[in-house]
Structures are given as structure tokens and as C-alpha cells.
Design a protein around this motif. Structure first.
Motif, PDB file in Angstrom:
ATOM      1  N   UNK A  83      -0.116  65.333  55.673  1.00 61.48           N
ATOM      2  CA  UNK A  83       1.310  65.231  55.939  1.00 61.48           C
ATOM      3  C   UNK A  83       1.543  65.892  57.292  1.00 61.48           C
ATOM      4  N   UNK A  84       1.781  65.067  58.304  1.00 59.37           N
ATOM      5  CA  UNK A  84       1.853  65.562  59.675  1.00 59.37           C
ATOM      6  C   UNK A  84       3.284  65.657  60.172  1.00 59.37           C
ATOM      7  N   UNK A  85       3.520  66.683  60.968  1.00 57.21           N
ATOM      8  CA  UNK A  85       4.803  66.850  61.646  1.00 57.21           C
ATOM      9  C   UNK A  85       4.680  66.499  63.122  1.00 57.21           C
ATOM     10  N   UNK A  86       3.486  66.166  63.559  1.00 60.51           N
ATOM     11  CA  UNK A  86       3.224  65.828  64.952  1.00 60.51           C
ATOM     12  C   UNK A  86       1.779  66.127  65.279  1.00 60.51           C
ATOM     13  N   UNK A  87       1.398  65.875  66.502  1.00 60.09           N
ATOM     14  CA  UNK A  87       0.027  66.123  66.921  1.00 60.09           C
ATOM     15  C   UNK A  87      -0.795  64.855  66.916  1.00 60.09           C
ATOM     16  N   UNK A  88      -2.102  65.007  66.842  1.00 58.41           N
ATOM     17  CA  UNK A  88      -3.013  63.869  66.885  1.00 58.41           C
ATOM     18  C   UNK A  88      -2.780  62.988  65.668  1.00 58.41           C
ATOM     19  N   UNK A  89      -2.449  61.726  65.898  1.00 56.22           N
ATOM     20  CA  UNK A  89      -2.270  60.776  64.815  1.00 56.22           C
ATOM     21  C   UNK A  89      -0.829  60.445  64.487  1.00 56.22           C
ATOM     22  N   UNK A 139      13.696  64.860  65.036  1.00 57.07           N
ATOM     23  CA  UNK A 139      13.385  66.227  64.628  1.00 57.07           C
ATOM     24  C   UNK A 139      13.249  66.330  63.108  1.00 57.07           C
ATOM     25  N   UNK A 140      12.213  67.008  62.671  1.00 55.89           N
ATOM     26  CA  UNK A 140      11.995  67.218  61.248  1.00 55.89           C
ATOM     27  C   UNK A 140      11.263  66.090  60.546  1.00 55.89           C
ATOM     28  N   UNK A 141      10.947  65.024  61.253  1.00 49.45           N
ATOM     29  CA  UNK A 141      10.268  63.885  60.634  1.00 49.45           C
ATOM     30  C   UNK A 141       8.816  64.242  60.318  1.00 49.45           C
ATOM     31  N   UNK A 142       8.383  63.863  59.124  1.00 48.14           N
ATOM     32  CA  UNK A 142       6.995  64.049  58.715  1.00 48.14           C
ATOM     33  C   UNK A 142       6.485  62.730  58.150  1.00 48.14           C
ATOM     34  N   UNK A 143       5.174  62.547  58.216  1.00 45.46           N
ATOM     35  CA  UNK A 143       4.601  61.301  57.734  1.00 45.46           C
ATOM     36  C   UNK A 143       3.186  61.559  57.229  1.00 45.46           C
ATOM     37  N   UNK A 144       2.822  60.876  56.152  1.00 43.73           N
ATOM     38  CA  UNK A 144       1.470  60.999  55.618  1.00 43.73           C
ATOM     39  C   UNK A 144       0.572  60.004  56.351  1.00 43.73           C
ATOM     40  N   UNK A 145      -0.453  60.523  56.999  1.00 38.83           N
ATOM     41  CA  UNK A 145      -1.346  59.727  57.833  1.00 38.83           C
ATOM     42  C   UNK A 145      -2.790  59.971  57.389  1.00 38.83           C
ATOM     43  N   UNK A 146      -3.601  58.918  57.375  1.00 34.87           N
ATOM     44  CA  UNK A 146      -5.026  59.061  57.093  1.00 34.87           C
ATOM     45  C   UNK A 146      -5.758  59.302  58.405  1.00 34.87           C
ATOM     46  N   UNK A 147      -6.532  60.369  58.448  1.00 32.75           N
ATOM     47  CA  UNK A 147      -7.280  60.733  59.650  1.00 32.75           C
ATOM     48  C   UNK A 147      -8.749  60.925  59.288  1.00 32.75           C
ATOM     49  N   UNK A 148      -9.583  60.979  60.299  1.00 31.38           N
ATOM     50  CA  UNK A 148     -11.023  61.173  60.121  1.00 31.38           C
ATOM     51  C   UNK A 148     -11.385  62.588  60.544  1.00 31.38           C
ATOM     52  N   UNK A 149     -12.448  63.122  59.963  1.00 37.13           N
ATOM     53  CA  UNK A 149     -12.909  64.470  60.266  1.00 37.13           C
ATOM     54  C   UNK A 149     -13.455  64.606  61.677  1.00 37.13           C
TER      55      UNK A 149
END
Length: 135
Positions: A76-82, A88-98
Motif C-alpha cells: 500500500x503505497x503513498x508515493x515513491x517507486x511504483x 494529497x493523501x492518496x494511497x494505492x495497492x501496487x504489486x512490486x518486485x524485490x
């Protein structure tokens, strides 16, 4: 057999270059983590040192430094890579790799840490300028 597209960033000039590596050169990247420094021989930069800064897999999932191993993980990301929030305040569930490179990674992003004149070492730069002058 591993095969990667390597995007080489030159922080001195701001230019990027792409190289495809396979075979023994690609094997030099396997098992390495984001932040590791290796010799530039694998991408044609024998006098340079490069650092792995990121990458993505075949589906475009980004590698994140805070996810261990080679696994996929939903965050659950608030920003950054991906994920770049649009409000403001938006969050999203993103699938990322290790952060570790394996055969599922398609693109590796690297940055030159030591060495000068990357364009000349890769055989690019001045040749493009000469072609532009001729037209």
C-alpha cells in the motif's frame, strides 16, 4: 539463459544509453541487489564502475529497494517507486518486485559511479553530432 536490457545513466551529462546483455555478461547481474556496484565490463564500459539503481520485470512491475529477495509483493503505497499520487493523501495497492535481480527481470537501470566520457566508451556521442552536421 538470462537476457536483460540495461539502461546506463551518465550523471555527469544527464544522458542515458541502452544496451542488451545476455550470456555471461547477463549472469554478472544475477543475484545482485539494488545499490550493488559492479565493473562496467558487462555493458562495454571496461574502465568504469556502475551501480544498480533499479529495474522492472516483463510486465513493468518496478523493483523496490525495501522489498527483500526476488519475490512479488503487494504494498500500500503513498508515493515513491511504483506510484505517483495525483492528490494529497492518496494511497494505492501496487504489486512490486524485490530488490534482487533474477531471470524475471527484463530491464536493469544502472548509473555510472566511476569513470568519465561514457558516450565515447560506448561508441556514441560524437558520431551522432557528425551525422547531424552532414545533414
Amino acid at each position: 539463459m538470462a537476457e536483460f536490457k540495461v539502461v546506463i545513466a551518465d550523471p555527469n551529462t544527464g544522458e542515458t544509453f541502452q544496451r542488451e546483455v545476455d550470456g555471461q555478461d547477463a549472469n554478472r547481474f544475477l543475484g545482485r541487489d539494488i545499490g550493488d556496484e559492479i565493473g562496467g565490463d558487462a555493458v562495454g564500459l571496461s574502465e568504469h564502475t556502475i551501480a544498480i539503481t533499479g529495474g522492472s520485470d516483463e510486465t513493468g512491475r518496478p523493483m523496490r529497494e525495501d522489498v527483500s529477495g526476488t519475490r512479488l509483493k503487494e504494498l500500500l503505497l503513498e508515493g515513491g517507486v511504483g506510484f505517483e499520487p495525483s492528490r494529497e493523501g492518496e494511497r494505492k495497492r501496487i504489486t512490486v518486485r524485490g530488490r534482487e535481480i533474477d531471470n524475471d527481470v527484463a530491464q536493469i537501470n544502472v548509473s555510472v559511479v566511476e569513470g568519465d566520457d561514457v558516450a565515447a566508451a560506448l561508441g556514441e556521442g560524437d558520431a551522432d553530432a557528425d551525422d547531424a552536421d552532414e545533414e
